[in-house]
Design a protein around this motif. Structure first.
Motif, PDB file in Angstrom:
ATOM      1  N   GLU A 176      59.253 142.169   7.202  1.00 45.48           N
ATOM      2  CA  GLU A 176      59.891 142.058   5.885  1.00 45.48           C
ATOM      3  C   GLU A 176      61.045 141.069   6.010  1.00 45.48           C
ATOM      4  O   GLU A 176      61.857 141.172   6.939  1.00 45.48           O
ATOM      5  CB  GLU A 176      60.415 143.412   5.406  1.00 45.48           C
ATOM      6  CG  GLU A 176      59.318 144.411   5.073  1.00 45.48           C
ATOM      7  CD  GLU A 176      59.890 145.727   4.561  1.00 45.48           C
ATOM      8  OE1 GLU A 176      61.095 145.752   4.241  1.00 45.48           O
ATOM      9  OE2 GLU A 176      59.142 146.708   4.494  1.00 45.48           O
ATOM     10  N   LEU A 177      61.113 140.124   5.095  1.00 42.14           N
ATOM     11  CA  LEU A 177      62.135 139.084   5.127  1.00 42.14           C
ATOM     12  C   LEU A 177      63.049 139.248   3.920  1.00 42.14           C
ATOM     13  O   LEU A 177      62.580 139.378   2.793  1.00 42.14           O
ATOM     14  CB  LEU A 177      61.472 137.702   5.107  1.00 42.14           C
ATOM     15  CG  LEU A 177      62.379 136.479   5.120  1.00 42.14           C
ATOM     16  CD1 LEU A 177      63.173 136.415   6.414  1.00 42.14           C
ATOM     17  CD2 LEU A 177      61.545 135.214   4.948  1.00 42.14           C
ATOM     18  N   GLY A 178      64.353 139.261   4.155  1.00 40.49           N
ATOM     19  CA  GLY A 178      65.295 139.418   3.052  1.00 40.49           C
ATOM     20  C   GLY A 178      66.528 138.560   3.242  1.00 40.49           C
ATOM     21  O   GLY A 178      66.892 138.203   4.365  1.00 40.49           O
ATOM     22  N   LEU A 179      67.184 138.217   2.132  1.00 40.38           N
ATOM     23  CA  LEU A 179      68.415 137.444   2.151  1.00 40.38           C
ATOM     24  C   LEU A 179      69.526 138.265   1.508  1.00 40.38           C
ATOM     25  O   LEU A 179      69.305 138.956   0.516  1.00 40.38           O
ATOM     26  CB  LEU A 179      68.264 136.124   1.380  1.00 40.38           C
ATOM     27  CG  LEU A 179      67.136 135.181   1.793  1.00 40.38           C
ATOM     28  CD1 LEU A 179      67.169 133.928   0.927  1.00 40.38           C
ATOM     29  CD2 LEU A 179      67.234 134.820   3.263  1.00 40.38           C
ATOM     30  N   LEU A 180      70.704 138.197   2.105  1.00 43.67           N
ATOM     31  CA  LEU A 180      71.872 138.885   1.555  1.00 43.67           C
ATOM     32  C   LEU A 180      73.038 137.907   1.543  1.00 43.67           C
ATOM     33  O   LEU A 180      73.477 137.436   2.594  1.00 43.67           O
ATOM     34  CB  LEU A 180      72.232 140.112   2.393  1.00 43.67           C
ATOM     35  CG  LEU A 180      73.512 140.847   1.988  1.00 43.67           C
ATOM     36  CD1 LEU A 180      73.377 141.412   0.575  1.00 43.67           C
ATOM     37  CD2 LEU A 180      73.833 141.960   2.974  1.00 43.67           C
ATOM     38  N   ALA A 181      73.530 137.572   0.341  1.00 43.52           N
ATOM     39  CA  ALA A 181      74.632 136.623   0.215  1.00 43.52           C
ATOM     40  C   ALA A 181      75.958 137.373   0.218  1.00 43.52           C
ATOM     41  O   ALA A 181      76.197 138.249  -0.616  1.00 43.52           O
ATOM     42  CB  ALA A 181      74.483 135.817  -1.075  1.00 43.52           C
ATOM     43  N   ASN A 182      76.820 137.041   1.180  1.00 43.92           N
ATOM     44  CA  ASN A 182      78.184 137.542   1.213  1.00 43.92           C
ATOM     45  C   ASN A 182      79.120 136.458   0.708  1.00 43.92           C
ATOM     46  O   ASN A 182      78.702 135.360   0.350  1.00 43.92           O
ATOM     47  CB  ASN A 182      78.563 137.968   2.639  1.00 43.92           C
ATOM     48  CG  ASN A 182      77.798 139.193   3.081  1.00 43.92           C
ATOM     49  OD1 ASN A 182      77.438 140.034   2.265  1.00 43.92           O
ATOM     50  ND2 ASN A 182      77.532 139.300   4.377  1.00 43.92           N
ATOM     51  N   GLU A 183      80.424 136.748   0.719  1.00 46.08           N
ATOM     52  CA  GLU A 183      81.364 135.785   0.151  1.00 46.08           C
ATOM     53  C   GLU A 183      81.439 134.496   0.956  1.00 46.08           C
ATOM     54  O   GLU A 183      81.736 133.431   0.415  1.00 46.08           O
ATOM     55  CB  GLU A 183      82.750 136.406   0.031  1.00 46.08           C
ATOM     56  CG  GLU A 183      83.365 136.848   1.340  1.00 46.08           C
ATOM     57  CD  GLU A 183      84.732 137.465   1.166  1.00 46.08           C
ATOM     58  OE1 GLU A 183      85.426 137.644   2.176  1.00 46.08           O
ATOM     59  OE2 GLU A 183      85.113 137.753   0.018  1.00 46.08           O
ATOM     60  N   ASP A 184      81.177 134.555   2.270  1.00 43.74           N
ATOM     61  CA  ASP A 184      81.342 133.360   3.091  1.00 43.74           C
ATOM     62  C   ASP A 184      80.105 132.994   3.900  1.00 43.74           C
ATOM     63  O   ASP A 184      80.150 132.074   4.711  1.00 43.74           O
ATOM     64  CB  ASP A 184      82.529 133.528   4.051  1.00 43.74           C
ATOM     65  CG  ASP A 184      82.386 134.768   4.936  1.00 43.74           C
ATOM     66  OD1 ASP A 184      81.436 135.546   4.710  1.00 43.74           O
ATOM     67  OD2 ASP A 184      83.213 134.955   5.835  1.00 43.74           O
ATOM     68  N   GLU A 185      78.987 133.700   3.701  1.00 48.16           N
ATOM     69  CA  GLU A 185      77.789 133.415   4.474  1.00 48.16           C
ATOM     70  C   GLU A 185      76.579 134.052   3.798  1.00 48.16           C
ATOM     71  O   GLU A 185      76.701 134.882   2.902  1.00 48.16           O
ATOM     72  CB  GLU A 185      77.929 133.945   5.905  1.00 48.16           C
ATOM     73  CG  GLU A 185      78.080 135.452   5.982  1.00 48.16           C
ATOM     74  CD  GLU A 185      78.351 135.974   7.387  1.00 48.16           C
ATOM     75  OE1 GLU A 185      78.370 135.163   8.335  1.00 48.16           O
ATOM     76  OE2 GLU A 185      78.552 137.191   7.541  1.00 48.16           O
TER      77      GLU A 185
END
Length: 442
Positions: free
Chosen positions: A227-236
């Motif tokens: 399973e592939l996922g993306l998580l956007a944080n404030e700096d990365e």
């Protein structure tokens, strides 16, 4: 209770301090991550205050939605520790005092040199049908089966103190979840990415994304288990590969080729792998290269220096930092170099280069990193729109590497965090290049 990959786990955290936001619920987040590694699935999470009736109601609601229910907190000796009472009510049994727990409590207070209060004996009371687990502190955890709507739910009750909670979860709860979920495990590998937004990362990873998607209906394909996922944080942006296997080694072997491919597709935007943060990666490069570093920053307000100094191994290599907020201070640092073109201003390539050189000289550092930008308190110029950040890395050979980037965040604090990540990424690249050149010349 069903067994196999559809095993559902619910988590209930008890405590009015959690409901009121005075304390963060770190236990539930930790357990959810660990359950994901077992190939079980978290079906629901609830936080409930110290109210007996509400807690019973919450347990009934959760039990209808899970096969295994984990309850944490509320097992202390005081009047508002009501979890054991609520669990007994939920299971339809009474409480029983366990002599071995009384002895354990007496020994704990004897070691502390204190008289045991009568209220402490509440911690020796456990629902009648429960299996008691050896306590590591004063409160014992326990497990029992409870009937709910014709089904049987397995209930584990853990102390709320984080180290006690996690030790008992590792010792009792997680092995049972692994067994009930069919014995498979799931590992997660993470790439940390800076300099690209979430959409940019997704576009770069398109070949991997397409292959994982195509393999969903093909169990023979290695990517079927990914399973592939993306998580956007404030700096990365975090790129997460979650991979299932019958054992940890098989899962790791399935993950490795895709992890390498994703890292190659993203190139220098990848700052670190798994749990190591960007500042830790930079810190390791500083220490292993045995170089000193100084910083100078404008709109990031000292955060760059603070972030670098937070890495204990690298803090001894940090010579110092400057926070520049006025034209007068900028001119003072630059000295003769301060006579730049009027268009240079507080931001831009010329300013970043000049500041990094000046601070490198002042601090006597091998490397100096400058990060300047057009922030909320600085008017955009004709050449630099709002959100523009520029870094300058002065190197031991007298050269300066300059980069410029538009930071996408509109929020001031988030933009500062992105500015720090941008500067750290620039410094990381130059440290790595310097080490590579040194190795090639030796």
């Amino acid at each position: 209770m069903p067994r196999g990959e559809n095993l559902r786990v619910a988590i209930c955290s008890v405590g009015s301090e959690l409901v009121m936001g005075h304390v963060a619920d770190s236990n539930a987040a930790w357990l959810a991550r660990r359950v994901a590694e077992t190939d079980g699935s978290v079906s629901a999470m609830l936080v409930v205050g110290d109210d007996r009736d509400r807690l019973v109601e919450a347990l009934r609601w959760l039990a209808e939605r899970c096969d295994v229910l984990v309850v944490g907190g509320g097992l202390g000796p005081t009047f508002d520790d009501l979890t054991r009472d609520a669990v007994a009510d939920f299971a339809g049994v009474g409480l029983e005092r366990h002599d071995e727990l009384v002895v354990h409590l007496e020994r704990v207070y004897e070691r502390l040199g204190r008289t045991m209060p009568v209220e402490a004996l509440r911690q020796a009371d456990v629902p009648a049908t429960a299996e008691v687990h050896t306590p590591r502190g004063t409160a014992a955890g326990f497990s029992l089966d409870a009937a709910c709507g014709g089904d049987v739910v397995r209930v584990h009750v853990l102390p709320g103190v984080p180290w006690e909670y996690r030790e008992l979860a590792e010792r009792v709860v997680l092995p049972e979840v692994v067994r009930l979920s069919g014995g498979s495990v799931r590992i997660t590998r993470t790439l940390r990415v800076t300099g690209l937004g979430e959409s940019g990362v997704g576009e770069a990873l398109r070949p991997v994304v397409d292959r994982v998607s195509e393999a969903r209906n093909r169990p023979e394909a290695p990517e079927h288990w990914v399973e592939l996922g993306l998580l956007a944080n404030e700096d990365e942006v975090l790129v997460r590969l979650s991979v299932t296997g019958p054992d940890p080694e098989t899962a790791r072997n399935r993950a490795e080729p895709l992890l390498r491919e994703a890292a190659e597709l993203l190139g220098e935007a990848v700052t670190s792998v798994d749990d190591r943060r960007l500042e830790e990666e930079v810190g390791q490069l500083i220490v292993s290269s045995d170089v000193s570093v100084a910083t100078v920053e404008t709109f990031t307000g000292g955060r760059l220096a603070a972030t670098l100094s937070s890495v204990s191994s690298a803090s001894a290599h940090l010579r110092g930092g400057y926070v520049v907020r006025t034209p007068a201070m900028r001119r003072d640092i630059l000295g003769d170099a301060g006579r730049m073109s009027p268009e240079a201003g507080a931001a831009g390539r010329q300013t970043a280069e000049a500041l990094s050189r000046a601070v490198q000289r002042r601090a006597g550092a091998d490397f100096a990193i400058a990060v300047v930008g057009v922030g909320d308190d600085c008017e955009p110029t004709r050449h630099l729109p709002a959100g523009t950040a520029t870094s300058g890395v002065a190197r031991p050979d007298g050269s300066v590497h300059v980069e410029e980037r538009i930071l996408p965040a509109a929020d001031r604090e988030m933009r500062r965090a992105q500015g720090v990540a941008f500067a750290l990424g620039s410094l990381r690249g130059q440290l790595a290049a310097w080490r590579s050149q040194a190795s090639a010349g030796s």
